[in-house]
Design an enzyme around this catalytic site. Structure first.
Site, PDB file in Angstrom:
ATOM      1  N   SER A   1       0.871  -1.187   0.000  1.00 30.81           N
ATOM      2  CA  SER A   1       0.000   0.000   0.000  1.00 30.81           C
ATOM      3  C   SER A   1       0.899   1.224   0.000  1.00 30.81           C
ATOM      4  CB  SER A   1      -0.850  -0.013   1.273  1.00 30.81           C
ATOM      5  OG  SER A   1      -1.422   1.253   1.510  1.00 30.81           O
TER       6      SER A   1
ATOM      7  N   TYR B   1      -2.466  -0.899  10.321  1.00 30.84           N
ATOM      8  CA  TYR B   1      -2.350  -1.052   8.868  1.00 30.84           C
ATOM      9  C   TYR B   1      -0.993  -0.548   8.371  1.00 30.84           C
ATOM     10  CZ  TYR B   1      -4.070  -0.962   3.988  1.00 30.84           C
ATOM     11  OH  TYR B   1      -4.255  -1.177   2.635  1.00 30.84           O
TER      12      TYR B   1
END
Ligand code: NAD
Length: 261
Positions: free
Chosen positions: A143, A156
């Site tokens: 990401s 995350y």
């Protein structure tokens, strides 16, 4: 169909980016094992469509990415039913948005397990067969949050930064075995994962839905457009080509310019 005769596992492929990877691999002739949760009839429809597209085999495995034994069993099953696992795309991921001092412990553990540790377990199970066959492609969906942080996404961001490090380490370990290991770092891709975090972000930041989309999500992307799952899948497909044999240990941004700022 440059992947005819090759076999792939894509985790978290019942929806979003993972499903786009599975479709792209099948379109090039690969056998594909899809994984993830969801409605059984909808999953069976996708599985059947993948077999139809590839002209090969398509399997569904419900392995839970928080469970190392289920991950190993899934890899063993694919090796038995396909005869090999040549491509592994570690893609399953979840998100939770909250400040650290309010972050639920079980969400921290689940995000670290699904978004980071599952990739280690997949690699551990799949690398021996790839070494034997002297060919392999391991790709993870990281990401933009593997490179930069945002508030309220501690688990995350931690998991995705870890994934970038794991990618580099694995790439070095298997560099002489014909196996490449890379990760792809999308910015905001329009999938259920993004849709589902809008309500929490509205709550934690006191914003309307439109403000979250335009001022939080797309604010980060200079192009002011979402990335499409098919664009991420096209990059993964390139990494599976023999032309990409010298690309390893890399972290590819596909983020509309987000991390250039
Ligand atoms: P999504 O919610 O559409 O898909 C997630 C998939 O993971 C689903 O198939 C779901 O069933 C599966 N999954 C969830 N928990 C699981 C578990 N315990 N075991 C097995 N499967 C499980 O999300 P997406 O946006 O397609 O995300 C896919 C990946 O892309 C994730 O790793 C995510 O972090 C990453 N990513 C997404 C974006 C984005 O903007 N959507 C951006 C960057 C990175």
């Amino acid at each position: 169909m440059f992947l005819k005769g090759k076999s792939a596992i894509v985790t978290g492929s019942t929806s979003g980016i993972g499903l786009a990877y599975a479709k792209a691999l099948a379109a090039e002739g690969a056998n594909v094992l899809i994984n993830g949760f969801g409605d059984a009839a909808a999953i069976e429809k996708e599985r059947a469509a993948l077999a139809e597209t590839s002209g090969g085999k398509a399997l569904y495995d419900a392995a839970d990415m928080t469970k190392p034994d289920q991950i190993a069993a899934m890899v063993a099953r694919a090796e038995a039913e396909f005869g090999a696992v040549d491509i592994v795309i570690s893609n399953a991921g979840i998100q939770h948005v909250a400040p650290i001092d309010e972050f639920p412990l079980e969400k921290w553990d689940a995000i670290l397990a699904i978004n980071l540790s599952s990739t280690f377990h997949l690699m551990r199970a799949a690398i021996p067969g790839m070494k034997q066959r002297k060919w392999g492609r391991i790709i993870s969906t990281a990401s933009a949050h593997s490179l930069v942080a945002s508030p309220n996404k501690s688990a995350y961001v931690t998991a995705k930064h870890g994934l970038a490090g794991l990618t580099k380490t694995a790439a070095l370990e298997v560099a002489t075995h014909g196996i490449t290991v890379n990760c792809i770092s999308p910015g905001y891709v329009w999938t259920p994962l993004v849709e589902n975090q809008i309500p929490d972000t509205m709550k934690t930041r006191g914003l309307t839905r439109e403000q979250v989309i335009n001022d939080v999500l797309l604010d980060a992307q200079p192009t002011k457009q979402f990335v499409l799952p098919e664009q991420v899948a096209a990059l993964a497909l390139f990494l599976c080509r023999d032309e990409a044999a010298q690309i390893t240990g890399a972290n590819y941004s596909i983020d509309g310019g987000w991390t250039a700022e």
